[in-house]
Design a protein around this motif. Structure first.
Motif, PDB file in Angstrom:
ATOM      1  N   UNK A  15      66.135  48.351  37.334  1.00 41.24           N
ATOM      2  CA  UNK A  15      65.530  47.046  37.599  1.00 41.24           C
ATOM      3  C   UNK A  15      64.059  47.096  37.207  1.00 41.24           C
ATOM      4  N   UNK A  16      63.433  45.934  37.152  1.00 40.37           N
ATOM      5  CA  UNK A  16      61.994  45.907  36.929  1.00 40.37           C
ATOM      6  C   UNK A  16      61.310  46.613  38.103  1.00 40.37           C
ATOM      7  N   UNK A  17      60.211  47.308  37.844  1.00 40.06           N
ATOM      8  CA  UNK A  17      59.506  48.001  38.926  1.00 40.06           C
ATOM      9  C   UNK A  17      58.944  47.015  39.957  1.00 40.06           C
ATOM     10  N   UNK A  18      58.885  47.469  41.195  1.00 38.65           N
ATOM     11  CA  UNK A  18      58.228  46.709  42.255  1.00 38.65           C
ATOM     12  C   UNK A  18      56.787  47.207  42.317  1.00 38.65           C
ATOM     13  N   UNK A  19      55.834  46.296  42.144  1.00 41.18           N
ATOM     14  CA  UNK A  19      54.421  46.669  42.146  1.00 41.18           C
ATOM     15  C   UNK A  19      53.794  46.166  43.449  1.00 41.18           C
ATOM     16  N   UNK A  20      53.144  47.074  44.174  1.00 48.97           N
ATOM     17  CA  UNK A  20      52.525  46.742  45.455  1.00 48.97           C
ATOM     18  C   UNK A  20      51.061  47.130  45.387  1.00 48.97           C
ATOM     19  N   UNK A  21      50.181  46.203  45.761  1.00 47.41           N
ATOM     20  CA  UNK A  21      48.766  46.520  45.890  1.00 47.41           C
ATOM     21  C   UNK A  21      48.455  46.615  47.373  1.00 47.41           C
ATOM     22  N   UNK A  23      46.146  47.264  50.904  1.00 46.16           N
ATOM     23  CA  UNK A  23      44.878  46.712  51.384  1.00 46.16           C
ATOM     24  C   UNK A  23      43.684  47.526  50.898  1.00 46.16           C
ATOM     25  N   UNK A  24      43.888  48.815  50.704  1.00 49.94           N
ATOM     26  CA  UNK A  24      42.816  49.706  50.248  1.00 49.94           C
ATOM     27  C   UNK A  24      42.479  49.485  48.772  1.00 49.94           C
ATOM     28  N   UNK A  25      43.324  48.700  48.069  1.00 51.95           N
ATOM     29  CA  UNK A  25      43.121  48.473  46.647  1.00 51.95           C
ATOM     30  C   UNK A  25      43.961  49.382  45.776  1.00 51.95           C
ATOM     31  N   UNK A  26      44.579  50.399  46.376  1.00 53.22           N
ATOM     32  CA  UNK A  26      45.448  51.294  45.602  1.00 53.22           C
ATOM     33  C   UNK A  26      46.698  50.541  45.168  1.00 53.22           C
ATOM     34  N   UNK A  27      47.180  50.875  43.976  1.00 55.24           N
ATOM     35  CA  UNK A  27      48.376  50.238  43.442  1.00 55.24           C
ATOM     36  C   UNK A  27      49.530  51.231  43.472  1.00 55.24           C
ATOM     37  N   UNK A  61      48.789  55.287  36.741  1.00 56.06           N
ATOM     38  CA  UNK A  61      50.177  55.377  36.286  1.00 56.06           C
ATOM     39  C   UNK A  61      50.935  54.106  36.678  1.00 56.06           C
ATOM     40  N   UNK A  62      50.663  53.586  37.872  1.00 58.06           N
ATOM     41  CA  UNK A  62      51.285  52.327  38.310  1.00 58.06           C
ATOM     42  C   UNK A  62      50.843  51.172  37.413  1.00 58.06           C
ATOM     43  N   UNK A  63      49.578  51.177  36.964  1.00 55.35           N
ATOM     44  CA  UNK A  63      49.088  50.141  36.045  1.00 55.35           C
ATOM     45  C   UNK A  63      49.876  50.155  34.737  1.00 55.35           C
TER      46      UNK A  63
END
Length: 110
Positions: A15-21, A23-27, A61-63
């Motif tokens: 599936x398409x990746x789930x991207x979560x940002x 609260x700390x700004x980390x992705x 890497x998440x970017x």
């Protein structure tokens, strides 16, 4: 050299990746890939064994995953195996094994 906990996989995204940002700004990117192993059974028939692997990747890497990786894409990854547990909404303890991706290589033309 850190060979104690190293995983290398080549597979296709389910599936398409789930991207979560956070609260700390980390992705964080969460996704799974399927790896296929083909062999012949005792009757000489071709058998394909598919295994699914849960993966996570952080920050840069998440970017890259967010920009370039979609369902069906073939990728190669290197990372380390991690296990954790949590309680679900019903209070049942669940266990998760994931690969934390350190390196990513985009393969194929999909």
């Amino acid at each position: 050299m850190n060979l104690r906990n190293k995983v290398q996989l080549i597979g296709n995204l389910g599936n398409d990746p789930e991207i979560i940002t956070l609260d700390s700004g980390k992705k964080l990117a969460k996704f799974s890939i399927a790896t296929n192993e083909t062999y012949k059974n005792a009757q000489g028939e071709k058998v394909t064994d598919t295994q699914w692997h849960n993966l996570i990747a952080w920050n840069k890497t998440a970017d890259i995953i967010e920009q370039y990786v979609t369902k069906g894409k073939e990728i190669a990854i290197e990372g380390k195996l991690t296990s954790r547990s949590y309680e679900d909404k019903e209070g049942v303890k669940r266990y998760v094994t994931e690969v934390v991706v350190n390196e990513l290589l985009l393969l194929g033309n999909k």
